[in-house]
Design a protein around this motif. Sequence first.
Motif, mmCIF file in Angstrom:
data_model
loop_
_atom_site.group_PDB
_atom_site.id
_atom_site.type_symbol
_atom_site.label_atom_id
_atom_site.label_comp_id
_atom_site.label_asym_id
_atom_site.label_seq_id
_atom_site.Cartn_x
_atom_site.Cartn_y
_atom_site.Cartn_z
ATOM 1 N N ASP A 189 1.123 -17.085 -28.920
ATOM 2 C CA ASP A 189 2.555 -16.861 -29.144
ATOM 3 C C ASP A 189 2.940 -17.120 -30.597
ATOM 4 O O ASP A 189 3.868 -16.489 -31.124
ATOM 5 C CB ASP A 189 3.369 -17.748 -28.204
ATOM 6 C CG ASP A 189 3.368 -17.217 -26.779
ATOM 7 O OD1 ASP A 189 3.165 -16.004 -26.602
ATOM 8 O OD2 ASP A 189 3.549 -18.021 -25.842
ATOM 9 N N GLN A 190 2.247 -18.033 -31.266
ATOM 10 C CA GLN A 190 2.473 -18.208 -32.701
ATOM 11 C C GLN A 190 2.098 -16.937 -33.455
ATOM 12 O O GLN A 190 2.796 -16.521 -34.390
ATOM 13 C CB GLN A 190 1.653 -19.387 -33.217
ATOM 14 C CG GLN A 190 2.187 -20.752 -32.822
ATOM 15 C CD GLN A 190 1.284 -21.882 -33.267
ATOM 16 O OE1 GLN A 190 0.079 -21.698 -33.487
ATOM 17 N NE2 GLN A 190 1.839 -23.078 -33.387
ATOM 18 N N GLN A 191 1.019 -16.294 -33.041
ATOM 19 C CA GLN A 191 0.606 -15.050 -33.688
ATOM 20 C C GLN A 191 1.586 -13.917 -33.373
ATOM 21 O O GLN A 191 1.884 -13.083 -34.235
ATOM 22 C CB GLN A 191 -0.800 -14.674 -33.234
ATOM 23 C CG GLN A 191 -1.873 -15.620 -33.750
ATOM 24 C CD GLN A 191 -3.271 -15.191 -33.341
ATOM 25 O OE1 GLN A 191 -3.451 -14.451 -32.387
ATOM 26 N NE2 GLN A 191 -4.264 -15.670 -34.073
ATOM 27 N N ARG A 192 2.091 -13.891 -32.121
ATOM 28 C CA ARG A 192 3.090 -12.873 -31.781
ATOM 29 C C ARG A 192 4.364 -13.065 -32.605
ATOM 30 O O ARG A 192 4.989 -12.089 -33.042
ATOM 31 C CB ARG A 192 3.406 -12.938 -30.283
ATOM 32 C CG ARG A 192 2.244 -12.509 -29.385
ATOM 33 C CD ARG A 192 2.679 -12.479 -27.929
ATOM 34 N NE ARG A 192 1.618 -12.007 -27.061
ATOM 35 C CZ ARG A 192 0.922 -12.778 -26.231
ATOM 36 N NH1 ARG A 192 1.196 -14.084 -26.158
ATOM 37 N NH2 ARG A 192 -0.032 -12.272 -25.472
ATOM 38 N N LEU A 193 4.759 -14.328 -32.786
ATOM 39 C CA LEU A 193 5.934 -14.610 -33.607
ATOM 40 C C LEU A 193 5.697 -14.171 -35.049
ATOM 41 O O LEU A 193 6.580 -13.551 -35.676
ATOM 42 C CB LEU A 193 6.256 -16.104 -33.559
ATOM 43 C CG LEU A 193 7.372 -16.596 -34.489
ATOM 44 C CD1 LEU A 193 8.682 -15.869 -34.193
ATOM 45 C CD2 LEU A 193 7.545 -18.104 -34.374
ATOM 46 N N GLN A 445 0.176 -6.168 -30.573
ATOM 47 C CA GLN A 445 0.496 -7.103 -29.499
ATOM 48 C C GLN A 445 -0.606 -7.095 -28.434
ATOM 49 O O GLN A 445 -1.003 -8.139 -27.903
ATOM 50 C CB GLN A 445 1.838 -6.724 -28.853
ATOM 51 C CG GLN A 445 3.047 -6.940 -29.737
ATOM 52 C CD GLN A 445 3.499 -8.405 -29.739
ATOM 53 O OE1 GLN A 445 2.783 -9.284 -29.308
ATOM 54 N NE2 GLN A 445 4.692 -8.654 -30.265
ATOM 55 N N GLY A 446 -1.089 -5.902 -28.113
ATOM 56 C CA GLY A 446 -2.170 -5.796 -27.134
ATOM 57 C C GLY A 446 -3.450 -6.476 -27.586
ATOM 58 O O GLY A 446 -4.186 -7.054 -26.783
ATOM 59 N N LEU A 447 -3.723 -6.413 -28.883
ATOM 60 C CA LEU A 447 -4.919 -7.067 -29.418
ATOM 61 C C LEU A 447 -4.817 -8.579 -29.278
ATOM 62 O O LEU A 447 -5.799 -9.246 -28.915
ATOM 63 C CB LEU A 447 -5.111 -6.671 -30.883
ATOM 64 C CG LEU A 447 -6.348 -7.260 -31.588
ATOM 65 C CD1 LEU A 447 -7.622 -6.819 -30.878
ATOM 66 C CD2 LEU A 447 -6.373 -6.838 -33.054
ATOM 67 N N ILE A 448 -3.646 -9.128 -29.548
ATOM 68 C CA ILE A 448 -3.457 -10.577 -29.376
ATOM 69 C C ILE A 448 -3.655 -10.962 -27.905
ATOM 70 O O ILE A 448 -4.311 -11.955 -27.586
ATOM 71 C CB ILE A 448 -2.047 -10.987 -29.854
ATOM 72 C CG1 ILE A 448 -1.925 -10.780 -31.360
ATOM 73 C CG2 ILE A 448 -1.757 -12.443 -29.497
ATOM 74 C CD1 ILE A 448 -0.519 -10.993 -31.898
ATOM 75 N N THR A 449 -3.097 -10.149 -27.000
ATOM 76 C CA THR A 449 -3.229 -10.426 -25.564
ATOM 77 C C THR A 449 -4.682 -10.373 -25.120
ATOM 78 O O THR A 449 -5.144 -11.212 -24.335
ATOM 79 C CB THR A 449 -2.392 -9.422 -24.763
ATOM 80 O OG1 THR A 449 -1.012 -9.537 -25.147
ATOM 81 C CG2 THR A 449 -2.518 -9.675 -23.272
ATOM 82 N N THR A 450 -5.436 -9.392 -25.633
ATOM 83 C CA THR A 450 -6.846 -9.265 -25.248
ATOM 84 C C THR A 450 -7.667 -10.423 -25.789
ATOM 85 O O THR A 450 -8.562 -10.942 -25.093
ATOM 86 C CB THR A 450 -7.410 -7.927 -25.758
ATOM 87 O OG1 THR A 450 -6.582 -6.848 -25.306
ATOM 88 C CG2 THR A 450 -8.822 -7.706 -25.242
#
Length: 478
Positions: A189-193, A445-450
């Motif tokens: 979530d820090q990376q998403r932010l 976003q998908g890459l962070i989730t994966t």
Amino acid sequence: MKKSVITLAALAMLAGCSLAPVYERPAQPVAQAWPAGEAYKGVPAAAADAKPVSQILWREYFADDKLRKVIELALANNRDLRVSVLNIEKAKAQYNIDTAALLPKLSANVNQSASRTPSNMTGTGNAAINRQYNGGLVMSSYELDFFGKVRNQSEAGLQSYLGTEEARRTQQITLVSEVANAYLTLIADQQRLKLAQETLKSQQTSYDLSQKRFASGVVAGTDMYDAQTTLESARNDAAVYTAQVALDQNALTLLVGSAVPEELLPAGDLAEVTQLAAIPAGLPSDLLQSRPDVQEAERSLRAANANIGVARAAFFPSISLTASGGSASSTLSGLFKAGSSAWTFAPAINLPIFDGGVNRANLNIAKAQRDISVAQYEKTVQTAFREVTDALATRGTLDERLSSQQALVDAAQKSYTINEARYRKGADSYLNALVSQRALYAAQQGLITTRLAKSSNAVTLYKVLGGGWQPELPQPRG
């Protein structure tokens, strides 16, 4: 007195029968090997000398120093784990109570009894006071365990005690995995932010440019409004993930049981904290026996099996012994003098004849509970097998998913770069740049989730394969 002691010893030696069924572990209701198929092709084969996950300690498994320190804090301060430890102490005390019934209870006492006879009831015409003093050892109601009732009660207590030990192990493994996953989720979530903030900054530049072009009459108003939609969307995402990071920190604090020091909070990359030890795959299904929840279910089954012996013993006679030995005297000074010895021996036998079917009902209850425990044990094994196979199936496809997601990000980045350049040169409308920008944002976003899924899967495998644990707990800090 000597004959009585010898008789007591002989009867105690005869007490050795048990009416509990011979325990046999139920056959595992699962396959003898992990499944194979397209989903499992990406799972690497285990080396012949690979160390089982159940023997890999969590300090060896998690390589990141910050994460290890956070886990140590959780093991020292988490209230759920503390309750599990206290439950062990409670079960141990109960087991000591059950075991104490195997031994006779001895107590020492000295007592006086006094009585007054009125003058009109004595031959002398004077009132008389009679006193008697007794002192010695007393054994009260010791039950000879001919049919194993007491020993089976003790066995059931032992299995319940050992079951709480396994419950504590389960709680610790679960806590370690939950802390690790919460830590990884906070990083994601820090990376998403960070991504949302970078997108917001980029879209603010694009929006400012479209405003100038619209004011100059170079482009239509639609370009400006399209740019504004992406700007406001990025602004909204930045606010959402700002709140989510705070929520993640609160969740981590609850798991740890105390505030996490600022220097231990993550501030890096998922790849930097998930250099986890390699996990052997292709393990036989009997590895499930090393899972503490499976062992706990088996302990419950053993306890239920012993309780059948307790219920069966109620159909047979019970023999209890009460005895005392010491001295008796009419004066306190003569209590322990020669010739004052006294003893009593009072064996009692209780033979059940009619109880309205209570003993039969108790036996049926014990057998039904044993059958329930068998079903619960089998369900626990099946659940454990399913959890492992799910984790292995996910692991077998994660590398392919990560590779394709990275390629998608690279392609979306190139498309956005080209369309953005064409728009800035006035060769194209902003619509193509907008579409490619949204595709790039979704791909990132998908890459962070994966990446999070891959890291979390490694933690899940640690848990479902019965990851190793340390029996010692760090001392609470602060």
